[in-house]
Enzyme design. Structure first.
Site, PDB file in Angstrom:
ATOM      1  N   GLU A   1       0.835  -1.220   0.000  1.00 36.31           N
ATOM      2  CA  GLU A   1       0.000   0.000   0.000  1.00 36.31           C
ATOM      3  C   GLU A   1       0.863   1.261   0.000  1.00 36.31           C
ATOM      4  OE1 GLU A   1      -2.884  -0.477  -0.812  1.00 36.31           O
ATOM      5  OE2 GLU A   1      -3.143  -2.563  -0.220  1.00 36.31           O
TER       6      GLU A   1
ATOM      7  N   HIS B   1       0.030  -1.715  -9.870  1.00 35.36           N
ATOM      8  CA  HIS B   1       0.189  -3.166  -9.848  1.00 35.36           C
ATOM      9  C   HIS B   1       1.031  -3.616 -11.045  1.00 35.36           C
ATOM     10  CE1 HIS B   1      -3.723  -3.201  -7.397  1.00 35.36           C
ATOM     11  NE2 HIS B   1      -2.704  -3.440  -6.579  1.00 35.36           N
TER      12      HIS B   1
ATOM     13  N   TRP C   1       0.919  -6.063 -12.991  1.00 35.42           N
ATOM     14  CA  TRP C   1       0.293  -6.615 -14.200  1.00 35.42           C
ATOM     15  C   TRP C   1      -0.412  -5.536 -15.029  1.00 35.42           C
ATOM     16  CZ3 TRP C   1      -1.536  -7.264  -9.264  1.00 35.42           C
ATOM     17  CH2 TRP C   1      -2.820  -6.787  -8.996  1.00 35.42           C
TER      18      TRP C   1
ATOM     19  N   THR D   1       9.956  -4.073 -15.317  1.00 33.01           N
ATOM     20  CA  THR D   1       9.080  -5.157 -14.856  1.00 33.01           C
ATOM     21  C   THR D   1       8.510  -5.847 -16.086  1.00 33.01           C
ATOM     22  OG1 THR D   1       7.185  -3.654 -14.734  1.00 33.01           O
ATOM     23  CG2 THR D   1       8.465  -3.976 -12.716  1.00 33.01           C
TER      24      THR D   1
HETATM   25  N1  ARG Z   1      -5.594  -5.899  -2.133  1.00 34.23           N
HETATM   26  C1  ARG Z   1      -4.645  -4.911  -1.771  1.00 34.23           C
HETATM   27  C2  ARG Z   1      -4.415  -3.857  -2.881  1.00 34.23           C
HETATM   28  O1  ARG Z   1      -4.706  -4.039  -4.051  1.00 34.23           O
HETATM   29  C3  ARG Z   1      -3.347  -5.453  -1.212  1.00 34.23           C
HETATM   30  C4  ARG Z   1      -2.861  -6.826  -1.401  1.00 34.23           C
HETATM   31  C5  ARG Z   1      -1.627  -7.084  -0.558  1.00 34.23           C
HETATM   32  N2  ARG Z   1      -1.115  -8.444  -0.648  1.00 34.23           N
HETATM   33  C6  ARG Z   1      -0.413  -9.076   0.298  1.00 34.23           C
HETATM   34  N3  ARG Z   1       0.084 -10.262   0.100  1.00 34.23           N
HETATM   35  N4  ARG Z   1      -0.178  -8.566   1.473  1.00 34.23           N
HETATM   36  O2  ARG Z   1      -3.932  -2.762  -2.648  1.00 34.23           O
HETATM   37 ZN    ZN Z   2      -2.687  -2.888  -4.688  1.00 30.52          ZN
HETATM   38 CA    CA Z   3      -1.640  -7.081 -17.803  1.00 28.47          CA
END
Ligand code: ARG
Ligand code: ZN
Ligand code: CA
Length: 254
Positions: free
Chosen positions: A164, A173, A175, A191
């Site tokens: 975060e 992200h 991807w 990346t």
């Molecule tokens: N779902 C959250 C986001 O998109 C965070 C995911 C964090 N993953 C972890 N393995 N701690 O920001």
């Molecule tokens: Zn995220």
């Molecule tokens: Ca992608």
């Protein structure tokens, strides 16, 4: 910036049950994880597959609990607020005392980290640079925060906060946020182009988007793997975070 930047943090613990009122030790463990992860001194960095080790970067960012409150008085850098709310979502109610949470400290000078009960399987969420001041910062599920106390596997290594804070410093992200397609980008040249998020802890190589032989950089903090599977930022990610601290978030470093 040149050298190392140190960011003052305030942790706002918003709790209903006693367990949610996380301990100082749990808070300290999270700050320690951030300091290892953003300096590439985390003990599990050896998990990076050999073909990717040249991508590992020291972001040269450190974090500390604020020692001075907004009025200039000594502080622990932790606030504790009892709430009647059973849980929060990504609607920012945790960020205001009017809605059962607690208002941020001046967001131009502190990284605000709210910790509480979140619903719907949400581990955390962040506001990207350039958003409204009154909601700026990151929100973390108490059981995905730090490495002890209520922290629960497989999200008990503090990596949700690392992820975060990555968003908070302008990282996307890995991807490219285009679902599972191959046209999205995280704006980082080093990346590999990747399809969708990875979950659990994949085995190397994990191929998508014709990115063989090495495949997805699933060991990156900006993927969706379990905490033990994410162990690094890249040079281009570090450069984006540095650019953010040199422009939008200039007031932050102590
Ligand atoms: N779902 C959250 C986001 O998109 C965070 C995911 C964090 N993953 C972890 N393995 N701690 O920001
Ligand atoms: Zn995220
Ligand atoms: Ca992608």
């Amino acid at each position: 910036f040149s050298g190392v930047v140190r960011i003052p943090c305030v942790v706002h613990v918003v709790w209903k049950t006693a367990a949610q009122n996380v301990s100082q030790a749990q808070i300290d463990s999270q700050i320690e994880v951030l300091n290892h992860d953003f300096r590439a001194t985390n003990g599990d960095i050896g998990f990076v597959p050999a073909p990717f080790t040249s991508l590992v970067a020291d972001s040269r960012i450190e974090f500390f609990l604020a020692t001075e409150d907004p009025a200039g008085n000594p502080t622990t850098g932790v606030t504790r607020t009892q709430t009647t709310a059973a849980s929060f979502s990504s609607d920012d109610r945790i960020k205001s005392s009017a809605t059962g949470g607690i208002d941020p400290w001046p967001t131009d000078r502190y990284l605000n980290i709210w910790v509480g009960q979140l619903g719907g399987g949400l581990l955390g969420y962040a506001q990207f640079p350039g958003g409204p001041a009154e909601t700026d910062g990151v929100v973390i599920l108490h059981s995905g925060f730090g490495t002890n106390g209520t922290a629960a596997a497989p999200f008990d290594l503090g990596r949700t906060t690392t992820h975060e804070v990555g968003h908070y410093l302008n990282l996307f992200h890995i991807w490219g946020d285009d679902g599972t397609g191959c046209s999205g980008t995280d704006e980082c040249a080093d990346t590999p182009n990747a399809g969708g998020p990875n979950f659990g802890v994949p085995t190397f190589p994990k191929l998508s988007c014709s990115n063989g032989p090495n495949g997805d950089l699933f060991v990156n903090y900006m993927d969706y793997t379990d905490d033990r599977g994410m162990v690094m930022f890249t040079h281009d990610q570090a450069a984006r975070m540095e650019a953010c601290l040199d422009t939008v978030r200039t007031g932050l470093p102590a």
